[in-house]
Write an enzyme that holds these catalytic residues in place. Sequence first.
Site, PDB file in Angstrom:
ATOM      1  N   GLY A 180       0.085  -9.878  -1.790  1.00  0.00           N
ATOM      2  CA  GLY A 180       0.381  -8.720  -2.621  1.00  0.00           C
ATOM      3  C   GLY A 180       1.860  -8.464  -2.805  1.00  0.00           C
ATOM      4  O   GLY A 180       2.247  -7.473  -3.438  1.00  0.00           O
ATOM      5  N   THR A 236      -1.076  -3.613   5.978  1.00  0.00           N
ATOM      6  CA  THR A 236      -0.881  -4.991   5.533  1.00  0.00           C
ATOM      7  C   THR A 236      -0.358  -4.987   4.094  1.00  0.00           C
ATOM      8  O   THR A 236      -0.375  -3.966   3.417  1.00  0.00           O
ATOM      9  CB  THR A 236      -2.182  -5.813   5.573  1.00  0.00           C
ATOM     10  N   CYS A 237       0.064  -6.161   3.636  1.00  0.00           N
ATOM     11  CA  CYS A 237       0.469  -6.376   2.245  1.00  0.00           C
ATOM     12  C   CYS A 237      -0.465  -7.370   1.575  1.00  0.00           C
ATOM     13  O   CYS A 237      -0.064  -8.112   0.676  1.00  0.00           O
ATOM     14  CB  CYS A 237       1.909  -6.884   2.179  1.00  0.00           C
ATOM     15  N   SER A 238      -1.706  -7.391   2.013  1.00  0.00           N
ATOM     16  CA  SER A 238      -2.685  -8.364   1.523  1.00  0.00           C
ATOM     17  C   SER A 238      -3.572  -7.745   0.457  1.00  0.00           C
ATOM     18  O   SER A 238      -3.864  -6.545   0.489  1.00  0.00           O
ATOM     19  CB  SER A 238      -3.546  -8.872   2.680  1.00  0.00           C
TER      20      SER A 238
END
Length: 722
Positions: A380, A438-440
């Site tokens: 992301g 998270t940055c997922s």
Amino acid sequence: MPSSKSNLMLSGDISDFRKMAISNEREPVEKSTTSLIENNGYQDSVYINAAKIFQGIRNEKPQDKIVVRYGNELVPSLPDFKDECSQRSSYELAFSALKYQDLLENILLDSCFYPCQSIPDELTSLIVVMLYDLQDRKFQARQISDEEESIPEVRDVEHYLYSFKTKLAAALARCRIKHDALSIEYILPETLRKQEQRASALPLYAWINTLKSSLEDIYKDLKKEGFTKVESVSDFEGYTYCLDKHCHDVLVFPASLKEEILNLELFTGYKLILQDKSRSLAVHSVKALLNMDDDIIVAHIGSRLTAAHMSVLSNQSTSKVFVCGVKSQAKEVELKELFTRMECGNIELLHEDFTEIEPTDQRLQKAKVILLLPRCSGLGVSNPIEFILNEHEDAGLLRDLSQGSVAENKLHILAETQLQELMHAMRFNKVQAIVYCTCSVYPEENEAVVNKALESGVEGSKVQPYRLSPPLWCNSEIEGTSDIFFKMEPSEISNCCFLAVLARQRDPAEVMSVKDILARAAAKGLLEGLDIGKSSKREEKRKKKSKVTQQRNVPRDTGVQTNIVEFLNREMIAINTNSEVSPIKAISGVPQKNVNQTNSSIQLKKITKPISNSSLPGMLKNTPNLSSMSKVFERRTHIRKPRAEDKMVVLKPVEIVLPPVMVPYFNPQGNKSQISAQHYYYRWIGIKSSARDLFIPSLSKRLVNPKETLPSTVVKHPRPWI
């Protein structure tokens, strides 16, 4: 042959036209922070370091499909990064070569440049990164500064590539024709092209280090530098900035100004810290959960800037920020120097990884919140280079980001690791909340991990279980709030962010202390301007022995006082939803009862369980007494105008202690009055107000022991005062 030449010229013209059309979008991001000068090439050290990075992250093919071979070593010795600019340039060049690895290898083979007898396989990585830069410069010669340090390997590869520039350009043109692409960007998968478009417009986020400067001073300094504050990102034009809508200490700048703002003294002096917004959202989620003296555990050292931001937002004298995973002595020295420059004085570095620390570790018994930022796929993130450099993530993430997806088996491994870390955090019995971020973009790393951890019941039956709670700083009206998770999709104004807050269910029998409620109020910005200090034990003993109470200062801003009382009401409503007791009674434990008197209109409040003065925090001792705060709460917006008799001049603070009071009341079954069995002392303290001088009644510390109460029908005091 003429037809081929014309196709080459036509493709080149179209490519040039396309590049001119999109140059305004791509150049500021790709070249603004590098050592590149007018697209004339990099320094030799950047090429050699980019080759080293590429060697470690390149895509390896099966043995039966390997055509271009890479050696095991690049060169015996490699120079270190000279500065951040050189480091960023090296990573950007290596990542660009990685995205086009297949294309660049085909060009080398099609042009008959490879295999090359005069250049060993150990330098193949250097050939690939320099070939990418050469085609990006349209096969023009690099301008070399006389002051630049020369590296022989770089000069040899550059000379050999330039001698093949015509064949290399022809091979590139044939590849574009084969893929029907106006430029090599169109050879990339669509997900990567969209990522590059977002990265070109992604604003810059910087949080304010309030340990070194205030928000007002930052505004003044930016104004001196020619910046203008605007309302939102959509108003960006030239040297402008705005305040982030989620985090009150985060400023947003246009992406095109990156080179300029990084050279400002505000950034070089660590007053403004450039970092992705997702990390600031996580830190503010932790801040909203903290009480006054709570410690925090940051589970991963990779995010050193996140640890510093957490330190800035916490109490430097009463709270500690424990950072896990500092393995080497050199890393510890480096971090301590950084935190010293940022004036963060309450960070404790732990050598063990987070999962190696036992929940019963005595160092962490005051820790109430854990900030968990596990390693994730990071798909992301629009600008992966900045993410890796700022968060000190593994450069191996670039391998997946260059493909635009993550292999299923690798995604499963990441999710399992994240689940184990989250379940380990839930085993800390003293911890009251966990922030998971998270940055997922994959649900397998986000909702699935959190839900599995909650279903595991790993926290045990002896403590209150965890439940999902929305971040306290946001509400349902804020974009991104979905049910009880906070999610931001990748866009042109922000990277992806997934945020989950796990908080223990509150025990219905537990009453939150005034001290903790005030800390929550401070987190919401209601106590600005008030001293929230912690009195020492020596001061508390001196106050207990002293008979004369020192004069207390009333806050000048009555609006702040009203905000505090309203906040107390809101907090306690959530605690006492099943109780009919009013919020202010729940806080103080003071049920109120009006007593009618024949000769007086004074209303006395009966107190069954008063709060001892020693249990109140230092800030509350400097604010009006709880009884006066309850009056403000009851009347809220109605403020009685001062009468002439109220305007009294107080020359000296005094304390008048009255004997025990027998409160009479009338029996509903008869007219015979009875005397209350409980004894009370009241005192009148002179307090100087900013608006007028007035007297405020308060409870004395000296209360009769409940064991000494007398039957209500017997009057044992020789001289009752009623």
